[in-house]
Design a protein around this motif. Sequence first.
Motif, mmCIF file in Angstrom:
data_model
loop_
_atom_site.group_PDB
_atom_site.id
_atom_site.type_symbol
_atom_site.label_atom_id
_atom_site.label_comp_id
_atom_site.label_asym_id
_atom_site.label_seq_id
_atom_site.Cartn_x
_atom_site.Cartn_y
_atom_site.Cartn_z
ATOM 1 N N GLU A 170 0.744 -1.210 -0.036
ATOM 2 C CA GLU A 170 -0.022 -0.023 -0.017
ATOM 3 C C GLU A 170 0.990 1.255 0.087
ATOM 4 O OE1 GLU A 170 -3.207 0.065 2.773
ATOM 5 O OE2 GLU A 170 -2.860 -2.164 2.907
ATOM 6 N N ASP A 171 2.187 1.187 -0.571
ATOM 7 C CA ASP A 171 3.133 2.144 -0.506
ATOM 8 C C ASP A 171 2.625 3.198 -1.808
ATOM 9 O OD1 ASP A 171 3.591 1.081 1.612
ATOM 10 O OD2 ASP A 171 5.670 0.618 0.832
ATOM 11 N N ASP A 172 3.449 4.277 -1.810
ATOM 12 C CA ASP A 172 3.099 5.300 -3.091
ATOM 13 C C ASP A 172 4.530 5.681 -3.262
ATOM 14 O OD1 ASP A 172 2.378 6.811 -5.217
ATOM 15 O OD2 ASP A 172 2.172 8.522 -3.912
ATOM 16 N N PRO A 173 5.481 5.654 -4.146
ATOM 17 C CA PRO A 173 5.047 4.707 -5.440
ATOM 18 C C PRO A 173 4.914 3.211 -5.195
ATOM 19 C CG PRO A 173 7.602 5.128 -5.400
ATOM 20 C CD PRO A 173 7.003 6.026 -4.292
ATOM 21 N N VAL A 174 4.047 2.517 -6.183
ATOM 22 C CA VAL A 174 4.023 1.156 -6.161
ATOM 23 C C VAL A 174 5.018 0.542 -5.707
ATOM 24 C CG1 VAL A 174 2.802 -0.702 -7.229
ATOM 25 C CG2 VAL A 174 1.740 1.549 -7.010
ATOM 26 N N GLU A 175 5.029 -0.567 -4.749
ATOM 27 C CA GLU A 175 5.890 -1.517 -4.652
ATOM 28 C C GLU A 175 5.384 -2.788 -4.330
ATOM 29 O OE1 GLU A 175 10.156 -0.048 -3.339
ATOM 30 O OE2 GLU A 175 8.650 0.127 -1.675
ATOM 31 N N TYR A 176 6.117 -3.899 -4.968
ATOM 32 C CA TYR A 176 5.917 -5.199 -4.823
ATOM 33 C C TYR A 176 6.519 -6.008 -3.779
ATOM 34 C CZ TYR A 176 3.011 -4.087 -9.195
ATOM 35 O OH TYR A 176 2.292 -3.576 -9.793
ATOM 36 N N HIS A 177 5.802 -6.738 -2.962
ATOM 37 C CA HIS A 177 6.502 -7.804 -2.097
ATOM 38 C C HIS A 177 6.636 -9.025 -2.849
ATOM 39 C CE1 HIS A 177 7.174 -9.903 1.816
ATOM 40 N NE2 HIS A 177 7.687 -8.596 2.235
ATOM 41 N N ILE A 178 7.800 -9.388 -2.978
ATOM 42 C CA ILE A 178 7.936 -10.515 -3.629
ATOM 43 C C ILE A 178 8.519 -11.665 -2.853
ATOM 44 C CG2 ILE A 178 8.753 -11.661 -5.884
ATOM 45 C CD1 ILE A 178 8.687 -8.880 -6.952
ATOM 46 N N THR A 179 8.136 -13.115 -2.808
ATOM 47 C CA THR A 179 8.605 -14.061 -2.069
ATOM 48 C C THR A 179 9.045 -15.089 -3.060
ATOM 49 O OG1 THR A 179 7.458 -13.413 -0.318
ATOM 50 C CG2 THR A 179 8.514 -15.727 -0.218
ATOM 51 N N TYR A 180 10.196 -15.576 -3.206
ATOM 52 C CA TYR A 180 10.650 -16.661 -4.163
ATOM 53 C C TYR A 180 10.781 -17.730 -3.365
ATOM 54 C CZ TYR A 180 11.985 -13.175 -7.674
ATOM 55 O OH TYR A 180 11.840 -12.090 -8.492
ATOM 56 N N ILE A 181 10.075 -18.992 -3.806
ATOM 57 C CA ILE A 181 10.082 -19.945 -3.030
ATOM 58 C C ILE A 181 10.621 -21.336 -3.833
ATOM 59 C CG2 ILE A 181 8.775 -21.844 -1.652
ATOM 60 C CD1 ILE A 181 6.685 -19.457 -1.308
ATOM 61 N N GLY A 182 11.767 -21.886 -3.215
ATOM 62 C CA GLY A 182 12.330 -23.084 -4.132
ATOM 63 C C GLY A 182 13.158 -22.548 -5.286
ATOM 64 N N ILE A 183 13.869 -23.366 -5.668
ATOM 65 C CA ILE A 183 14.967 -23.058 -6.735
ATOM 66 C C ILE A 183 14.615 -23.475 -8.084
ATOM 67 C CG2 ILE A 183 17.092 -22.743 -5.614
ATOM 68 C CD1 ILE A 183 17.370 -25.274 -5.077
ATOM 69 N N HIS A 184 14.986 -22.795 -8.991
ATOM 70 C CA HIS A 184 14.650 -23.271 -10.398
ATOM 71 C C HIS A 184 15.645 -24.413 -10.590
ATOM 72 C CE1 HIS A 184 11.932 -20.176 -12.183
ATOM 73 N NE2 HIS A 184 12.532 -19.418 -11.728
ATOM 74 N N THR A 185 15.024 -25.371 -11.069
ATOM 75 C CA THR A 185 15.837 -26.710 -11.396
ATOM 76 C C THR A 185 15.901 -26.716 -13.090
ATOM 77 O OG1 THR A 185 14.237 -27.836 -11.113
ATOM 78 C CG2 THR A 185 15.710 -27.788 -9.476
ATOM 79 N N CYS A 186 15.315 -25.659 -13.614
ATOM 80 C CA CYS A 186 15.179 -25.603 -15.130
ATOM 81 C C CYS A 186 16.305 -24.875 -15.955
ATOM 82 C CB CYS A 186 13.894 -25.262 -15.593
ATOM 83 S SG CYS A 186 13.529 -23.508 -14.984
ATOM 84 N N ASN A 187 17.688 -24.682 -15.214
ATOM 85 C CA ASN A 187 18.548 -23.880 -16.081
ATOM 86 C C ASN A 187 19.917 -24.209 -15.504
ATOM 87 O OD1 ASN A 187 19.605 -22.441 -13.310
ATOM 88 N ND2 ASN A 187 17.107 -22.062 -13.292
ATOM 89 N N THR A 188 20.845 -23.938 -16.128
ATOM 90 C CA THR A 188 22.161 -24.302 -15.825
ATOM 91 C C THR A 188 22.812 -24.239 -14.655
ATOM 92 O OG1 THR A 188 23.040 -22.231 -16.820
ATOM 93 C CG2 THR A 188 22.988 -24.268 -18.468
ATOM 94 N N HIS A 189 22.363 -23.067 -14.063
ATOM 95 C CA HIS A 189 22.868 -22.627 -12.411
ATOM 96 C C HIS A 189 22.528 -23.926 -11.465
ATOM 97 C CE1 HIS A 189 23.438 -18.197 -12.916
ATOM 98 N NE2 HIS A 189 24.242 -18.672 -13.769
ATOM 99 N N SER A 190 21.496 -24.717 -11.942
ATOM 100 C CA SER A 190 21.209 -25.467 -10.905
ATOM 101 C C SER A 190 21.833 -26.735 -11.012
ATOM 102 C CB SER A 190 19.635 -25.938 -11.165
ATOM 103 O OG SER A 190 19.387 -26.659 -12.410
ATOM 104 N N MET A 191 22.547 -26.884 -12.049
ATOM 105 C CA MET A 191 23.753 -27.952 -12.006
ATOM 106 C C MET A 191 24.704 -28.251 -10.776
ATOM 107 S SD MET A 191 23.299 -29.339 -14.875
ATOM 108 C CE MET A 191 24.494 -30.451 -15.206
ATOM 109 N N MET A 192 24.695 -27.068 -10.118
ATOM 110 C CA MET A 192 25.662 -27.282 -9.038
ATOM 111 C C MET A 192 24.874 -28.184 -8.024
ATOM 112 S SD MET A 192 25.071 -23.578 -7.308
ATOM 113 C CE MET A 192 25.905 -24.110 -5.929
ATOM 114 N N MET A 193 23.627 -28.298 -8.078
ATOM 115 C CA MET A 193 23.083 -28.989 -7.021
ATOM 116 C C MET A 193 23.299 -30.564 -7.109
ATOM 117 S SD MET A 193 19.501 -27.421 -6.189
ATOM 118 C CE MET A 193 18.990 -28.761 -5.272
ATOM 119 N N THR A 194 23.602 -30.826 -8.598
ATOM 120 C CA THR A 194 23.777 -32.412 -8.618
ATOM 121 C C THR A 194 24.855 -32.713 -9.164
ATOM 122 O OG1 THR A 194 23.040 -31.728 -11.042
ATOM 123 C CG2 THR A 194 21.291 -32.517 -9.772
ATOM 124 N N ALA A 195 25.814 -31.610 -9.036
ATOM 125 C CA ALA A 195 27.411 -31.953 -9.208
ATOM 126 C C ALA A 195 27.882 -32.792 -8.454
ATOM 127 C CB ALA A 195 28.133 -30.709 -9.312
#
Length: 284
Positions: A170-195
């Motif tokens: 409810e701010d001015d200017p408009v702002e968005y509260h964004i919560t990222y949950i979990g990790i993207h496993t659909c890209n190259t960076h996620s390779m580190m998880m399975t390295a």
Amino acid sequence: MVSARIFPKINKRKMVRELAQGHESAQRIQALLQKPIGENGPELAGQLVEKVLRSFELGLALLEPSPHQTEENVHKSSFEKHQISGFSSEDSGNRSNNRFVRRDRRGCYKRRKSLEATLVTVSPTMEDGQAWRKYGQKSILNSKFPRSYFRCTHKYEHGCKATKQVQMMEDDPVEYHITYIGIHTCNTHSMMMTANPPHNGDHAKEEVKEKVAEVKESDDSTATIDNLSSLCSSLLEKPAFGLQDGRFEQSEDTVSMMYMLGMEDDEALGRRFCDFHLDESHDF
DNA sequence: ATAATTTGACCACC
DNA sequence: GGTGGTCAAATTAT
């Protein structure tokens, strides 16, 4: 009445989704088998096996519909027969009226564990350059604006479990509260998880821990976030981070943070203030 | 025709 | 029982 509606044709999208879900479940079983069986291991494995079976049943049904098989019957698979509620009489009053409606699967999901990696940001835009698909919206108690729910566009193709929640403040200017949950496993960076290479990542953990503390305390968040971003980029060269004995441990917060910062362009980073949500119980 | 969004139902978790 | 996260049919956009 519930008509004996037969599948008129193969629904490719639906089939791909069912099979992709089955594939994801199978992968989770595989991951489960690589760890020592925990307290909930057998139960979880059982649930996953039922999911896989269900995906196959639905996939086959979509390919070869029996003349006596309705869509409703298909869903009375081993996975669900214990919880089928059927069609209540008040169904006739809903927006679908007398049309066949499958309701028994709604809300049948496993809520995510709270130890899932999360990253909270405040941004003037809800765009972040990643592919998201909106899957829900809810009005939230004491909030003027609803909360929107997004999942990765590639959830079914790649089994990516990343989601995000966006809520206008409810701010001015408009702002968005964004919560990222979990990790993207659909890209190259996620390779580190399975390295594979298993070696000690303690030093890297200490580095990130210090940087996170800096970000939390600093007034000049842009500078420290930039700093953290470059650290994260360098850490991406160290696949051992977060891995112990060749297995991914519970420091998903860290990996998520690293991944997300690594994905951001410098301008976007400069616009944001990030609040890292770190579960102290993690071995961090 | 296909993809994305909207919307209300459903249900886990508190 | 209330709240909020997820699902999927219906609707809209491309």
